[in-house]
Write a protein that holds these residues in place. Sequence first.
Motif, PDB file in Angstrom:
ATOM      1  N   ALA A 154       0.859  -1.175   0.000  1.00  0.00           N
ATOM      2  CA  ALA A 154       0.000   0.000   0.000  1.00  0.00           C
ATOM      3  C   ALA A 154       0.894   1.222   0.000  1.00  0.00           C
ATOM      4  O   ALA A 154       1.751   1.372   0.865  1.00  0.00           O
ATOM      5  CB  ALA A 154      -0.892  -0.003   1.239  1.00  0.00           C
ATOM      6  N   SER A 155       0.732   2.052  -0.992  1.00  0.00           N
ATOM      7  CA  SER A 155       1.547   3.254  -1.046  1.00  0.00           C
ATOM      8  C   SER A 155       0.700   4.399  -1.549  1.00  0.00           C
ATOM      9  O   SER A 155      -0.391   4.212  -2.084  1.00  0.00           O
ATOM     10  CB  SER A 155       2.771   3.057  -1.934  1.00  0.00           C
ATOM     11  OG  SER A 155       2.377   2.793  -3.260  1.00  0.00           O
ATOM     12  N   GLY A 156       1.203   5.564  -1.376  1.00  0.00           N
ATOM     13  CA  GLY A 156       0.507   6.764  -1.800  1.00  0.00           C
ATOM     14  C   GLY A 156       1.399   7.941  -1.560  1.00  0.00           C
ATOM     15  O   GLY A 156       2.624   7.815  -1.536  1.00  0.00           O
ATOM     16  N   GLY A 157       0.796   9.062  -1.360  1.00  0.00           N
ATOM     17  CA  GLY A 157       1.587  10.248  -1.139  1.00  0.00           C
ATOM     18  C   GLY A 157       0.783  11.324  -0.457  1.00  0.00           C
ATOM     19  O   GLY A 157      -0.430  11.211  -0.261  1.00  0.00           O
TER      20      GLY A 157
ATOM     21  N   ASP B 286       6.180  17.383  -1.066  1.00  0.00           N
ATOM     22  CA  ASP B 286       5.592  16.240  -1.739  1.00  0.00           C
ATOM     23  C   ASP B 286       6.269  14.995  -1.168  1.00  0.00           C
ATOM     24  O   ASP B 286       7.477  14.822  -1.324  1.00  0.00           O
ATOM     25  CB  ASP B 286       5.822  16.352  -3.242  1.00  0.00           C
ATOM     26  CG  ASP B 286       5.051  15.322  -4.038  1.00  0.00           C
ATOM     27  OD1 ASP B 286       4.295  14.526  -3.444  1.00  0.00           O
ATOM     28  OD2 ASP B 286       5.208  15.311  -5.268  1.00  0.00           O
TER      29      ASP B 286
ATOM     30  N   ALA C 200       6.311  10.803  -0.840  1.00  0.00           N
ATOM     31  CA  ALA C 200       5.873   9.471  -1.275  1.00  0.00           C
ATOM     32  C   ALA C 200       5.970   8.569  -0.058  1.00  0.00           C
ATOM     33  O   ALA C 200       6.978   8.577   0.656  1.00  0.00           O
ATOM     34  CB  ALA C 200       6.765   8.958  -2.398  1.00  0.00           C
TER      35      ALA C 200
ATOM     36  N   ARG D 165       1.970   2.898   3.488  1.00  0.00           N
ATOM     37  CA  ARG D 165       1.218   2.855   4.753  1.00  0.00           C
ATOM     38  C   ARG D 165       0.542   1.509   4.872  1.00  0.00           C
ATOM     39  O   ARG D 165      -0.413   1.229   4.190  1.00  0.00           O
ATOM     40  CB  ARG D 165       0.179   3.964   4.809  1.00  0.00           C
ATOM     41  CG  ARG D 165       0.823   5.331   4.886  1.00  0.00           C
ATOM     42  CD  ARG D 165      -0.193   6.396   4.955  1.00  0.00           C
ATOM     43  NE  ARG D 165      -0.770   6.442   6.287  1.00  0.00           N
ATOM     44  CZ  ARG D 165      -1.660   7.318   6.667  1.00  0.00           C
ATOM     45  NH1 ARG D 165      -2.113   8.200   5.840  1.00  0.00           N
ATOM     46  NH2 ARG D 165      -2.136   7.303   7.890  1.00  0.00           N
TER      47      ARG D 165
ATOM     48  N   GLU E  66      -4.054  13.966  -0.240  1.00  0.00           N
ATOM     49  CA  GLU E  66      -3.491  12.621  -0.330  1.00  0.00           C
ATOM     50  C   GLU E  66      -3.656  12.139  -1.760  1.00  0.00           C
ATOM     51  O   GLU E  66      -4.609  12.470  -2.426  1.00  0.00           O
ATOM     52  CB  GLU E  66      -4.204  11.665   0.623  1.00  0.00           C
ATOM     53  CG  GLU E  66      -3.862  11.895   2.073  1.00  0.00           C
ATOM     54  CD  GLU E  66      -4.473  10.843   2.960  1.00  0.00           C
ATOM     55  OE1 GLU E  66      -3.723   9.968   3.415  1.00  0.00           O
ATOM     56  OE2 GLU E  66      -5.699  10.910   3.176  1.00  0.00           O
ATOM     57  N   GLY E  67      -2.701  11.320  -2.174  1.00  0.00           N
ATOM     58  CA  GLY E  67      -2.802  10.810  -3.531  1.00  0.00           C
ATOM     59  C   GLY E  67      -2.097   9.510  -3.699  1.00  0.00           C
ATOM     60  O   GLY E  67      -1.507   8.945  -2.868  1.00  0.00           O
TER      61      GLY E  67
END
Length: 115
Positions: free
Chosen positions: A9-12, A23, A25, A28, A114-115
């Motif tokens: 699980a990843s995002g930014g 920004d 990265a 989570r 969040e992205g």
Amino acid sequence: MALASPVQASGGLFCEGEGGEIDIAMGRLVVMQVLGAFAEIDGERYSTGPERGEGTPFAVGQAFAEGDEMMVDFVDPNFEDIIVSLRVSWDAAAESYSGVLSTPTRRVEVRCMEG
């Protein structure tokens, strides 16, 4: 038989305000893990590596998320001084994170996506 790769699980998180932005990265799962970041405050740029953008090198010193709050400190490459910090909390009314991006000499109020 096909082999499945591990799920990650990843995002930014992208935060900006008047005079600064960051920004980040991140991954989570059970804990928050910062994978890389780029920050700019008053024209001074910081980066965890060239893949994130040009800037003064910095490294993740600590990163913590619990409930509605996230806290990240970036340090110099020798891990001697905190040079950029982010402290944000979930703002339910705005449906986004908001808080402060700071250096030892500057504080910028930021709103995040969040992205």
